[in-house]
Design an enzyme around this catalytic site. Structure first.
Site, short mmCIF file in Angstrom:
data_model
loop_
_atom_site.label_atom_id
_atom_site.label_comp_id
_atom_site.label_asym_id
_atom_site.label_seq_id
_atom_site.Cartn_x
_atom_site.Cartn_y
_atom_site.Cartn_z
N ASP A 140 -5.95 -0.08 4.51
CA ASP A 140 -5.70 0.22 3.09
C ASP A 140 -5.98 1.69 2.80
O ASP A 140 -6.78 2.34 3.48
CB ASP A 140 -6.60 -0.68 2.23
N GLY A 141 -5.32 2.19 1.73
CA GLY A 141 -5.62 3.53 1.24
C GLY A 141 -4.55 4.58 1.53
O GLY A 141 -4.76 5.76 1.22
N ARG A 177 3.65 8.40 -1.91
CA ARG A 177 3.03 7.26 -1.20
C ARG A 177 3.62 7.07 0.19
O ARG A 177 2.91 6.71 1.13
CB ARG A 177 3.22 5.98 -2.02
N SER A 236 2.01 -7.40 3.70
CA SER A 236 1.66 -8.73 3.19
C SER A 236 2.85 -9.36 2.46
O SER A 236 3.80 -8.67 2.09
CB SER A 236 0.48 -8.63 2.23
N GLU A 275 2.80 -10.28 -0.45
CA GLU A 275 2.80 -9.65 -1.79
C GLU A 275 3.46 -8.27 -1.76
O GLU A 275 4.01 -7.82 -2.76
CB GLU A 275 1.35 -9.50 -2.30
N ASN A 276 3.44 -7.60 -0.61
CA ASN A 276 4.02 -6.25 -0.52
C ASN A 276 5.54 -6.25 -0.75
O ASN A 276 6.11 -5.21 -1.10
CB ASN A 276 3.73 -5.60 0.84
N TRP A 277 6.19 -7.42 -0.63
CA TRP A 277 7.63 -7.46 -0.92
C TRP A 277 7.92 -7.08 -2.37
O TRP A 277 9.03 -6.67 -2.70
CB TRP A 277 8.21 -8.86 -0.64
C1 FPP Z 1 -1.98 -0.11 2.26
O1 FPP Z 1 -1.96 1.12 1.65
C2 FPP Z 1 -1.13 -0.18 3.42
C3 FPP Z 1 0.02 -0.89 3.49
C4 FPP Z 1 0.62 -1.61 2.37
C5 FPP Z 1 0.76 -0.99 4.70
C6 FPP Z 1 0.09 -0.51 5.94
C7 FPP Z 1 1.11 0.18 6.68
C8 FPP Z 1 0.94 1.18 7.56
C9 FPP Z 1 -0.34 1.65 8.07
C10 FPP Z 1 2.10 1.87 8.09
C11 FPP Z 1 3.10 0.92 8.60
C12 FPP Z 1 2.73 0.46 9.94
C13 FPP Z 1 3.52 -0.34 10.61
C14 FPP Z 1 3.29 -0.59 12.05
C15 FPP Z 1 4.66 -0.98 9.92
P1 FPP Z 1 -1.69 1.13 0.10
O2 FPP Z 1 -0.31 1.64 -0.10
O3 FPP Z 1 -1.98 -0.19 -0.50
O4 FPP Z 1 -2.76 2.18 -0.36
P2 FPP Z 1 -3.45 2.27 -1.79
O5 FPP Z 1 -4.36 1.07 -1.90
O6 FPP Z 1 -4.21 3.54 -1.71
O7 FPP Z 1 -2.35 2.29 -2.79
#
Ligand code: FPP
Length: 253
Positions: free
Chosen positions: A20-21, A33, A65, A67-69
């Site tokens: 995360d992050g 982002r 996840s 939810e990410n969709w």
């Molecule tokens: C969370 O960061 C991260 C994700 C939603 C996806 C994680 C993905 C990667 C590390 C890159 C993709 C890797 C592969 C192998 C597909 P966030 O966007 O929720 O960060 P935030 O909480 O700071 O908004």
């Protein structure tokens, strides 16, 4: 934290990471982002290599996840593109190092191109035995549990399973990756102390480690810190300290 401080004989067998992050890291740098996710790929590379060097047997990464969709289409498309890019760029090295790639989740929702690359990477590395890297993609812990329940219900309906025989073991065997051990250590970057629908069944006795480090900055030294902290803990699995010291009863199968 120096690598020498960790005990080689007590490396967690299975490490899972909530990466995360990326978004917050990017915003702090004045980037968008998507650039945060792109930087996150570098961390994936570095951490897979580091885990392999340290002797971790299974590394599970929460890459996307269910939810990410619901994120903006541009961000979802970029993440899928990054997945393809990662697979293309890394498959050679993963295979050379004897790393087996796996993926779990509702993979049928992935775009065809990403899914095809994923399937070919899984196929190419299927017999590797050095280490397993498992991507949770289009993954949700509750969906996994519901999918397992549906599978068992079907077996009951078809007369293959007696409802009275369903116990923790039978249930665990119906999950997405029944052959892998439960995680010993779950790391979450980005500072939030939440589980976010990740491996709900499997983390019953997992040690949690939350770090403020944002995923794009996470490197081997941070993994070593997490393993060091893990090695300072006493895992009791519901027993008393005394019972654990006496040994035997402590380790849950
Ligand atoms: C969370 O960061 C991260 C994700 C939603 C996806 C994680 C993905 C990667 C590390 C890159 C993709 C890797 C592969 C192998 C597909 P966030 O966007 O929720 O960060 P935030 O909480 O700071 O908004």
């Amino acid at each position: 934290m120096h690598e020498r401080r960790i005990r080689a004989e007590a490396i967690p067998e299975h490490v899972a990471i909530i990466m995360d992050g990326n978004g917050r890291w990017a915003e702090r740098q004045g980037l968008d982002r998507i650039q945060g996710h792109r930087a996150g790929i570098e961390s994936v590379r570095a951490v897979v290599r580091a885990a392999h060097e340290l002797g971790v047997r299974v590394l599970t990464l929460y890459a996307f996840s269910t939810e990410n969709w619901s994120r903006p289409k541009g961000e979802v498309d970029a993440l899928m593109g990054l997945l393809e890019h990662y697979l293309e760029a890394e498959i050679e090295e993963l295979d050379r190092n004897g790393i087996r790639l796996r993926a779990m989740g509702r993979l049928e929702r992935l775009p065809d191109a990403a899914r095809a690359k994923l399937e070919s990477a899984i196929e190419r590395t299927r017999d590797n035995t050095e280490m397993t890297v498992l991507f949770a993609l289009s993954y949700g812990g509750r969906t996994e549990i519901a999918d397992a329940a549906r599978k068992l219900a079907r077996d009951v309906e078809q007369g293959k399973l007696d409802p009275d025989s369903i116990d923790e073991k039978t249930f665990a065997a119906a999950l997405y990756e029944p052959e892998l051990p439960d995680p010993d250590l779950l790391i979450r970057t980005g500072g939030e102390a939440r589980v976010s629908n990740f491996l709900l069944w499997q983390i019953a006795y997992t040690e949690l480690h939350v770090t403020e480090v944002m995923w794009p900055e996470f490197r081997k030294s941070h993994l070593v810190d997490a393993i060091y902290a893990f090695q300072q803990r006493e895992r009791r699995y519901g027993l008393t300290s005394e019972q654990v010291r006496e040994g035997g009863a402590g380790k849950r199968s």
